[in-house]
Design an enzyme around this catalytic site. Structure first.
Site, mmCIF file in Angstrom:
data_model
loop_
_atom_site.group_PDB
_atom_site.id
_atom_site.type_symbol
_atom_site.label_atom_id
_atom_site.label_comp_id
_atom_site.label_asym_id
_atom_site.label_seq_id
_atom_site.Cartn_x
_atom_site.Cartn_y
_atom_site.Cartn_z
ATOM 1 N N TYR A 181 0.807 -1.219 0.000
ATOM 2 C CA TYR A 181 0.000 0.000 0.000
ATOM 3 C C TYR A 181 0.842 1.272 0.000
ATOM 4 C CZ TYR A 181 -3.987 -3.011 0.701
ATOM 5 O OH TYR A 181 -4.947 -3.970 0.524
ATOM 6 N N HIS A 213 -14.210 -5.307 -14.468
ATOM 7 C CA HIS A 213 -12.854 -5.864 -14.402
ATOM 8 C C HIS A 213 -12.270 -6.031 -15.809
ATOM 9 C CE1 HIS A 213 -12.687 -6.540 -10.121
ATOM 10 N NE2 HIS A 213 -13.770 -7.287 -10.127
ATOM 11 N N HIS A 215 -10.476 -16.802 3.235
ATOM 12 C CA HIS A 215 -9.354 -15.899 2.975
ATOM 13 C C HIS A 215 -8.260 -16.027 4.030
ATOM 14 C CE1 HIS A 215 -12.593 -14.218 0.557
ATOM 15 N NE2 HIS A 215 -11.706 -13.545 -0.131
ATOM 16 N N GLU A 266 -18.328 -7.801 -13.192
ATOM 17 C CA GLU A 266 -17.256 -8.542 -13.862
ATOM 18 C C GLU A 266 -16.820 -7.842 -15.153
ATOM 19 O OE1 GLU A 266 -15.774 -10.722 -12.261
ATOM 20 O OE2 GLU A 266 -17.264 -11.028 -10.693
ATOM 21 N N GLU A 320 -11.431 -4.000 -7.144
ATOM 22 C CA GLU A 320 -12.772 -4.184 -6.593
ATOM 23 C C GLU A 320 -13.490 -2.848 -6.438
ATOM 24 O OE1 GLU A 320 -14.724 -7.000 -5.681
ATOM 25 O OE2 GLU A 320 -13.256 -7.824 -7.073
#
EC number: 3.4.-.-
Length: 693
Positions: free
Chosen positions: A264, A426, A551, A423, A450
């Site tokens: 980041y 993306h 995750h 989608e 996202e």
């Protein structure tokens, strides 16, 4: 541990956090030959693109045709890719990137080095990959028995059911309302559930948690899935933590959490993220308070305390991260419709292909790029007959600047209409940064992909857009009531998600920093602090409830979802500003706005060749370079005002916890009673919060 020891630890880690964040991120090599470095990057770009294509193609073939042969081929390609990654890391890590005059070349070298685990020895690198693979396999194959079917837990109470408990059964189920449990059990075993223990998280368990209103059934599936995952995963996860930390230290980081945060490019990242959370917390607490009251009305104060935290199995989701499924319990105006255009789509004869064509039109109407012919020829837009496939919607970049695809078992529903637009966003991102080097073909930081996709779908969700494309007409109901229902639906999905998305990596980073002791205790400690959620049944260190979240055990960072949810509203607001929208933010539609399309292209085209702060500065025309929650708060302001009115008689906005809540996940220590231990723990938590705030 006594209270004084806890306070001392809090001070120590507060100091360590600030100290570590001031340090440089990763070590540099000793090779100062700039020409060699540039040659390496040129070769890497060509070879990495080819390797990416091979691996992606093998993965595509497997998930769209699940056979043992395709699985073996995929594993073989992944093994080759792993070797390539390790070799490339060693070459990149040998260079001193500070000696390169070209900023973009320095940035590419850093990207190769900073996120890899290749600093481990061959044996440990292989072991780490194997441990992660084993954890995924355990998770993906976890199955439980249907509720009430042996083997079952005899400690779970079986109460008589109410008529409303049968709202999601077929029509025959209503005839059994208020009948003894045995009648219901016989019906469900014969009509709904298979007569064997083969229920998986998706779809069976997820569907029960979303639609059942039988508290004992919710508790059963909530606990059973954790019993089938956590205990088997705990030791493997502990080894994963050890290996990940070793890789991070060898690369020049303090621990694996430090390595994750480095992507980041923010030396004060943890502080920045906590500030964002603190700004959205008041909105969350208003939503929480209103939802809790409705749950008290449904389940009673014996299940939900009027001023306390909420048991996590009652919120419609395995992890209490998305509350949309309990909309029927909390809808502001039940007499007004909850917007769902599925029936209208079916009436108009929509097909999966038409849905994707509509999604493409959304972007091309703003002057953006159409999907290439390869997309329409090779994508899997509906479930194919006579072969096993993995149906989770996803967009794919095959790394050759030509081939882009979507995999989705599309059904004609409003939810899938939103998913197609998501989608396709993306795909649009892939097309926009296609001319960048392979290392820069990604979002500006892990949250951007996202965030951009969700920002676009915020326009598709709303009523003005659905009216504009002929899918919704509201002529009979109060627009204010319809809008409040819509905003409540969005808040249950977006606002309710924020504290969960924030705390997952807070927990993970604490494990990397402080060790694997009391992992489950810390998990629930954070869920209570940030979400106001408690387990519905006592938990111990043998349970390892974080393992119920994919995750966590699959080595995927999670803070990006928190930032993406905040950033999507910030991007959306800027798109609405340039499109000339006036009025409430939640009513903005950017469809056919060329200005919005130009801004989206400006955000997408650099990929990760620029930092997120540079992209945000460009996007906001210099007003800020930080992710900000102001747009999110503005979007939900009408709902927040309504919630404040609904909560005006509540004695507490938010939740208070007592020793009974904490005792659910706290263990006795050194003969101290649970009550005294829990009270000291609450004191320590409060002091820690004030120190780290």
């Amino acid at each position: 541990m006594d209270a004084n020891g806890g306070v001392a630890i809090c001070f120590f880690f507060a100091f360590c956090t600030r100290y570590v964040e001031s340090q440089s991120y990763f070590r540099m090599g000793t090779n100062t030959n700039a020409a060699e470095a540039m040659q390496f990057l040129r070769e890497y770009d060509r070879e990495a693109s080819g390797m990416c294509y091979r691996v992606t193609m093998s993965q595509w073939k497997f998930v769209t045709n699940i056979t043992e042969y395709n699985r073996r081929r995929m594993v073989e390609e992944l093994a080759i890719s792993s070797k390539f990654e390790r070799l490339s890391w060693r070459k990149a890590a040998a260079f001193d990137s500070t000696r390169l005059s070209d900023h973009q070349s320095r940035r590419q070298l850093a990207k190769i080095v900073q996120s890899s685990r290749a600093a481990l020895s061959d044996e440990k690198f292989t072991e780490l990959q194997q441990v992660i693979s084993e954890m995924k396999e355990i998770y993906n194959t976890a199955k439980i028995c249907p509720y009430g079917q042996k083997p079952y837990d005899p400690h779970i109470p079986r109460a008589p059911f109410q008529g409303s408990d049968f709202q999601d059964l077929p029509i025959q189920g209503y005839q059994l309302a208020n009948q003894p449990y045995q009648h219901y059990q016989a019906y469900t075993e014969s009509q709904e559930y298979p007569n064997y223990c083969d229920m998986q998280l998706d779809p069976e368990i997820t569907r029960i948690l979303a639609h059942s209103r039988i508290e004992s059934e919710l508790l059963y599936v909530w606990r059973s899935f954790r019993d089938k995952t956590g205990p088997k995963l705990k030791n493997r996860f502990m080894r994963y933590v050890q290996l990940a930390n070793q890789a991070a230290v060898a690369t020049g980081y303090r621990d694996a959490g430090d390595q994750m945060r480095s992507t980041y490019e923010d030396q004060t990242f943890r502080t920045s993220v906590e500030e964002i959370y603190n700004q959205v917390s008041p909105l969350y607490k208003q939503l929480f308070t209103y939802v809790r009251r409705r749950l008290v009305q449904r389940y009673g104060e014996t299940s939900v305390r009027a001023d306390g935290p909420i048991p996590s199995h009652l919120l419609g989701n395995m992890w209490a991260q998305n509350w949309k499924s309990i909309m029927d319990l909390v809808m502001p105006f039940p007499q007004a419709p909850n917007v769902d255009v599925t029936s209208e789509m079916l009436r108009q004869g929509f097909t999966p292909l038409r849905m994707f064509q509509m999604a493409e039109d959304f972007y091309t109407s703003m002057g953006m790029k159409p999907a290439p012919p390869e997309f329409w020829r090779s994508s899997m837009l509906a479930r194919p007959p006579q072969r096993s496939v993995q149906c989770t919607a996803s967009a794919w970049d095959f790394c050759n600047r030509i081939d882009y695809r979507i995999k989705q078992c599309t059904e004609v529903t409003m939810q899938d209409l939103i998913s197609t637009h998501h989608e396709m966003a993306h795909i649009q991102y892939y097309l926009q940064y296609a001319d960048q080097p392979q290392l820069f073909r990604d979002g500006a930081n892990p949250a951007f992909h996202e965030a951009v996709a969700n920002a676009a779908t915020l326009s598709v969700y709303n009523l003005p857009h659905l009216q504009r494309i002929g899918l919704y007409q509201n002529k009979t109901h109060d627009p204010y009531e319809v809008s409040m229902n819509f905003l409540m639906t969005m808040a249950l999905e977006k606002v309710a998600y924020l504290p969960f998305a924030f705390m997952v990596d807070q927990w993970r980073w604490s494990v990397f920093e402080e060790g694997v002791q009391n992992m489950n205790h810390r998990w629930w400690q954070m869920k209570l602090r940030y979400q106001g959620v408690i387990p519905p049944t006592p938990r111990s260190e043998a349970d390892f409830d974080p393992g119920s979240k994919y995750h966590v055990i699959s080595d995927q960072e999670y803070i990006k979802y928190f930032l993406a949810t905040v950033l999507e509203f910030q991007i959306y607001e800027q798109l609405c500003l340039v499109s000339g929208h006036l009025g409430q933010l939640f009513e903005c539609d950017i469809y056919r706005s060329r200005e919005a399309g130009r801004l989206l292209s400006e955000i997408m085209q650099p990929g990760s060749s620029k930092s997120a702060s540079d992209i945000i500065r460009t996007m906001t025309r210099g007003k800020t370079n930080r992710i900000s929650p102001e747009a999110l708060v503005k979007y939900f302001r009408p709902l927040e005002l309504w919630l404040r009115v609904q909560n005006r008689d509540e004695p507490l906005i938010g939740w208070s916890s007592n020793y009974h809540d904490v005792a659910l996940f706290s263990q006795q220590s050194d003969g101290t009673s649970n009550k005294a231990y829990s009270l000291r723990l609450l004191l320590i938590l409060t002091i820690c919060y004030n120190i780290l705030k």
